[in-house]
Design a protein around this motif. Structure first.
Motif, PDB file in Angstrom:
ATOM      1  N   TYR A 344       0.844  -1.196   0.000  1.00  0.00           N
ATOM      2  CA  TYR A 344       0.000   0.000   0.000  1.00  0.00           C
ATOM      3  C   TYR A 344       0.881   1.249   0.000  1.00  0.00           C
ATOM      4  CZ  TYR A 344      -3.219   3.599   1.674  1.00  0.00           C
ATOM      5  OH  TYR A 344      -3.945   4.756   1.805  1.00  0.00           O
ATOM      6  N   HIS A 345       1.901   1.225   0.827  1.00  0.00           N
ATOM      7  CA  HIS A 345       2.813   2.369   0.913  1.00  0.00           C
ATOM      8  C   HIS A 345       3.513   2.601  -0.429  1.00  0.00           C
ATOM      9  CE1 HIS A 345       5.205   5.326   2.970  1.00  0.00           C
ATOM     10  NE2 HIS A 345       6.331   4.725   2.653  1.00  0.00           N
ATOM     11  N   VAL A 346       3.972   1.530  -1.061  1.00  0.00           N
ATOM     12  CA  VAL A 346       4.621   1.645  -2.371  1.00  0.00           C
ATOM     13  C   VAL A 346       3.639   2.209  -3.399  1.00  0.00           C
ATOM     14  CG1 VAL A 346       5.615   0.321  -4.282  1.00  0.00           C
ATOM     15  CG2 VAL A 346       6.306  -0.177  -1.927  1.00  0.00           C
ATOM     16  N   ALA A 347       2.404   1.693  -3.377  1.00  0.00           N
ATOM     17  CA  ALA A 347       1.397   2.145  -4.347  1.00  0.00           C
ATOM     18  C   ALA A 347       1.090   3.628  -4.184  1.00  0.00           C
ATOM     19  CB  ALA A 347       0.126   1.312  -4.196  1.00  0.00           C
ATOM     20  N   ARG A 348       1.019   4.084  -2.939  1.00  0.00           N
ATOM     21  CA  ARG A 348       0.728   5.505  -2.724  1.00  0.00           C
ATOM     22  C   ARG A 348       1.847   6.393  -3.242  1.00  0.00           C
ATOM     23  NH1 ARG A 348      -3.605   7.263   0.285  1.00  0.00           N
ATOM     24  NH2 ARG A 348      -3.004   9.191  -0.742  1.00  0.00           N
ATOM     25  N   TRP A 349       3.080   5.973  -3.070  1.00  0.00           N
ATOM     26  CA  TRP A 349       4.197   6.768  -3.579  1.00  0.00           C
ATOM     27  C   TRP A 349       4.229   6.751  -5.111  1.00  0.00           C
ATOM     28  CZ3 TRP A 349       6.695  10.698  -2.042  1.00  0.00           C
ATOM     29  CH2 TRP A 349       6.903  10.919  -0.676  1.00  0.00           C
ATOM     30  N   MET A 350       3.891   5.619  -5.701  1.00  0.00           N
ATOM     31  CA  MET A 350       3.807   5.562  -7.169  1.00  0.00           C
ATOM     32  C   MET A 350       2.718   6.502  -7.666  1.00  0.00           C
ATOM     33  SD  MET A 350       4.243   1.445  -7.792  1.00  0.00           S
ATOM     34  CE  MET A 350       3.920   1.599  -9.553  1.00  0.00           C
ATOM     35  N   GLN A 351       1.578   6.504  -6.972  1.00  0.00           N
ATOM     36  CA  GLN A 351       0.485   7.394  -7.355  1.00  0.00           C
ATOM     37  C   GLN A 351       0.898   8.850  -7.219  1.00  0.00           C
ATOM     38  OE1 GLN A 351      -2.692   7.598  -4.559  1.00  0.00           O
ATOM     39  NE2 GLN A 351      -4.199   8.296  -6.060  1.00  0.00           N
ATOM     40  N   TYR A 352       1.546   9.184  -6.111  1.00  0.00           N
ATOM     41  CA  TYR A 352       1.947  10.566  -5.876  1.00  0.00           C
ATOM     42  C   TYR A 352       2.966  11.019  -6.923  1.00  0.00           C
ATOM     43  CZ  TYR A 352       3.662  14.741  -3.496  1.00  0.00           C
ATOM     44  OH  TYR A 352       4.015  16.029  -3.197  1.00  0.00           O
ATOM     45  N   THR A 353       3.920  10.146  -7.248  1.00  0.00           N
ATOM     46  CA  THR A 353       4.937  10.491  -8.245  1.00  0.00           C
ATOM     47  C   THR A 353       4.317  10.690  -9.620  1.00  0.00           C
ATOM     48  OG1 THR A 353       6.594   9.216  -7.017  1.00  0.00           O
ATOM     49  CG2 THR A 353       7.081   9.734  -9.314  1.00  0.00           C
ATOM     50  N   ALA A 354       3.418   9.780  -9.986  1.00  0.00           N
ATOM     51  CA  ALA A 354       2.766   9.907 -11.301  1.00  0.00           C
ATOM     52  C   ALA A 354       1.940  11.182 -11.387  1.00  0.00           C
ATOM     53  CB  ALA A 354       1.883   8.681 -11.550  1.00  0.00           C
ATOM     54  N   ALA A 355       1.226  11.510 -10.301  1.00  0.00           N
ATOM     55  CA  ALA A 355       0.411  12.724 -10.296  1.00  0.00           C
ATOM     56  C   ALA A 355       1.288  13.973 -10.395  1.00  0.00           C
ATOM     57  CB  ALA A 355      -0.437  12.771  -9.034  1.00  0.00           C
ATOM     58  N   THR A 356       2.442  13.948  -9.733  1.00  0.00           N
ATOM     59  CA  THR A 356       3.352  15.098  -9.786  1.00  0.00           C
ATOM     60  C   THR A 356       3.913  15.283 -11.191  1.00  0.00           C
ATOM     61  OG1 THR A 356       3.961  14.778  -7.465  1.00  0.00           O
ATOM     62  CG2 THR A 356       5.445  16.102  -8.817  1.00  0.00           C
ATOM     63  N   VAL A 357       4.312  14.171 -11.816  1.00  0.00           N
ATOM     64  CA  VAL A 357       4.820  14.242 -13.189  1.00  0.00           C
ATOM     65  C   VAL A 357       3.731  14.765 -14.131  1.00  0.00           C
ATOM     66  CG1 VAL A 357       5.654  12.870 -15.141  1.00  0.00           C
ATOM     67  CG2 VAL A 357       6.542  12.448 -12.837  1.00  0.00           C
TER      68      VAL A 357
END
Length: 464
Positions: A344-357
């Motif tokens: 879950y923690h990994v998925a949230r960081w992937m989501q946050y990174t993708a949204a920032t990009v």
């Protein structure tokens, strides 16, 4: 009657189960379909950005649907009898607190339906006073309530040091309850917090935090609806999997072994060679997560004073964001790969990174600056935040009318816009300055209930 001798009215809260949750989830799905349809026209040529948006909204629907199933734990009769006999110690670190607010905290602890065996107050070298009237009242009132009380003053060593100093005065406790000095518990808070511990796998329980001073101004109203939304949606969804990642300092309960088995790591954590004084709640939660289940109890309420000025709010958020970023690395190193919380923690960081990009791409192309895109984006953010904030409508506070509840709920769209603008930029700054691990909090009393003269600090230790 001075602030330090005034008795406080109890604060209480309940939640009324609502039938509108599934309606809101269905509405969220329909809203996503409509918004995606509209964005598809406005973001022509940016299909990857559109898919990032769809994935993020799908994740939100999962949270809402999962949280809708979350219910407060209730122990069986046998389990309730065992928990009723449990020895509970409450740890209250104090630093530059208002006398009146501190007394409200202690009064609430003496009114608990499950009285704590001990309340351990540690003044961590406050520079604004010695709390003498509050201390004198407390050490006299606690024994009458059947509660053992200790009150210590130590040189400033930080919240963790104060918590451990308090725990060492009651080393035989079965559970430790951590509360902040500006927090007032509902009378059933400790009793409700103990219910999930009938399950031997449960290692920590997060309470539900409400804002005591929510009526002060727009900022405190926004914080009230925002914090409850995060707890009743994001944290409640994680609780279903026993994977709450961070408890709130206002009210959290731990099995005693969680503290004692990790006490040295807790006191000596460093980052880049510097002692860490922030992110204490998330570290204790991580210790608990490594051992078993960490859950949220939606029926255990605490009322906490929140900053009512922009500067206080900014500093609090900056401290929390730095601590969150620092703790992210610790989780990735420490959580077992087989745990839901890790992925879950990994998925949230992937989501946050993708949204920032995606945000950077839209800004660079100028697509985000199109008036129609900005207007639609603002509508989507506001509407989504209203849906996320919907659990607030089921809340019943003893100090709140229906009209006041609706007025707070109406602030939800502003919360969404505040999150995607100012707080997003602040998070980037926090990540860039994560090495600043000092507490960074008040050097004077910032939040007061009633005006009271400050007193000179006293160096002695007073124990009852």
């Amino acid at each position: 009657m001075t602030a330090s001798t005034q008795e406080h009215a109890p604060l209480a809260a309940t939640r009324v189960p609502g039938r509108f949750r599934w309606v809101l989830v269905a509405g969220a799905v329909l809203g996503i379909v409509w918004a995606t349809h509209r964005l598809a026209f406005l973001l022509t040529g940016h299909s990857p950005v559109l898919w990032v948006y769809v994935a993020g909204m799908g994740f939100l629907v999962w949270q809402l649907a999962t949280a809708a199933f979350d219910r407060p734990a209730t122990a069986s009769p046998d389990g309730a009898a065992r928990l009723a006999a449990a020895r509970v110690a409450v740890l209250v670190p104090v630093y530059n607190e208002d006398d009146d607010i501190l007394r409200g905290n202690l009064e609430a602890l003496l009114r608990q339906t499950h009285p704590p065996a001990a309340v351990c107050v540690v003044d961590d070298g406050s520079t604004t006073g010695d709390y003498a009237p509050v201390r004198d009242w407390f050490v006299e009132a606690a024994p009458r309530a059947g509660v053992s009380a200790t009150w210590q003053r130590q040189e400033n060593g930080g919240k963790r040091s104060a918590q451990v100093a308090g725990a060492r005065t009651c080393p035989d406790a079965d559970f430790y309850v951590t509360v902040d000095s500006d927090t007032q518990l509902d009378a059933r808070a400790i009793e409700e917090s103990l219910q999930p511990f009938e399950d031997p796998q449960v290692q920590s329980v997060a309470g539900t935090i409400l804002v005591t001073n929510y009526r002060t101004n727009l900022l405190t109203r926004m914080q009230e609806v925002w914090y409850l939304s995060m707890q009743m949606v994001d944290r409640a969804a994680l609780s279903r999997a026993g994977a709450v990642l961070v408890n709130s300092g206002g009210l959290a309960t731990y099995r005693a072994d969680i503290l004692w088995d990790h006490v040295e790591d807790y006191l000596t954590e460093t980052f880049r060679g510097r002692p860490v004084h922030t992110s204490d709640d998330s570290l204790l939660t991580l210790f608990a997560q490594q051992r078993g289940r960490t859950v949220h109890q939606g029926s255990a309420f605490a009322f906490t004073a929140m900053p009512s000025t922009f500067d206080g709010h900014r500093r609090q958020q900056l401290r929390w964001m730095r601590g969150s970023f620092l703790r992210s690395g610790t989780r990735l190193r420490s959580l077992p790969l087989g745990r839901f919380s890790y992925w879950y923690h990994v998925a949230r960081w992937m989501q946050y990174t993708a949204a920032t990009v995606a945000l950077v791409v839209l800004l660079a192309s100028g697509a985000l600056l199109h008036p129609a895109t900005l207007a639609l984006g603002a509508c989507i953010v506001g509407s989504v935040q209203l849906i996320v904030a919907s659990p607030y409508l089921s809340l019943r506070r003893s100090d709140q009318s229906r009209g006041q509840r609706l007025a707070v709920f109406a602030c939800a769209p502003l919360v969404g816009l505040w999150s995607v603008t100012f707080l997003r930029v602040l998070r980037w700054y926090a990540m860039a300055t994560v090495s600043n691990v000092s507490w960074g909090t008040r050097q004077s009393v910032e939040i007061t209930s009633l005006a009271a003269p400050r007193r000179r600090p006293a160096p002695e230790v007073h124990t009852v």
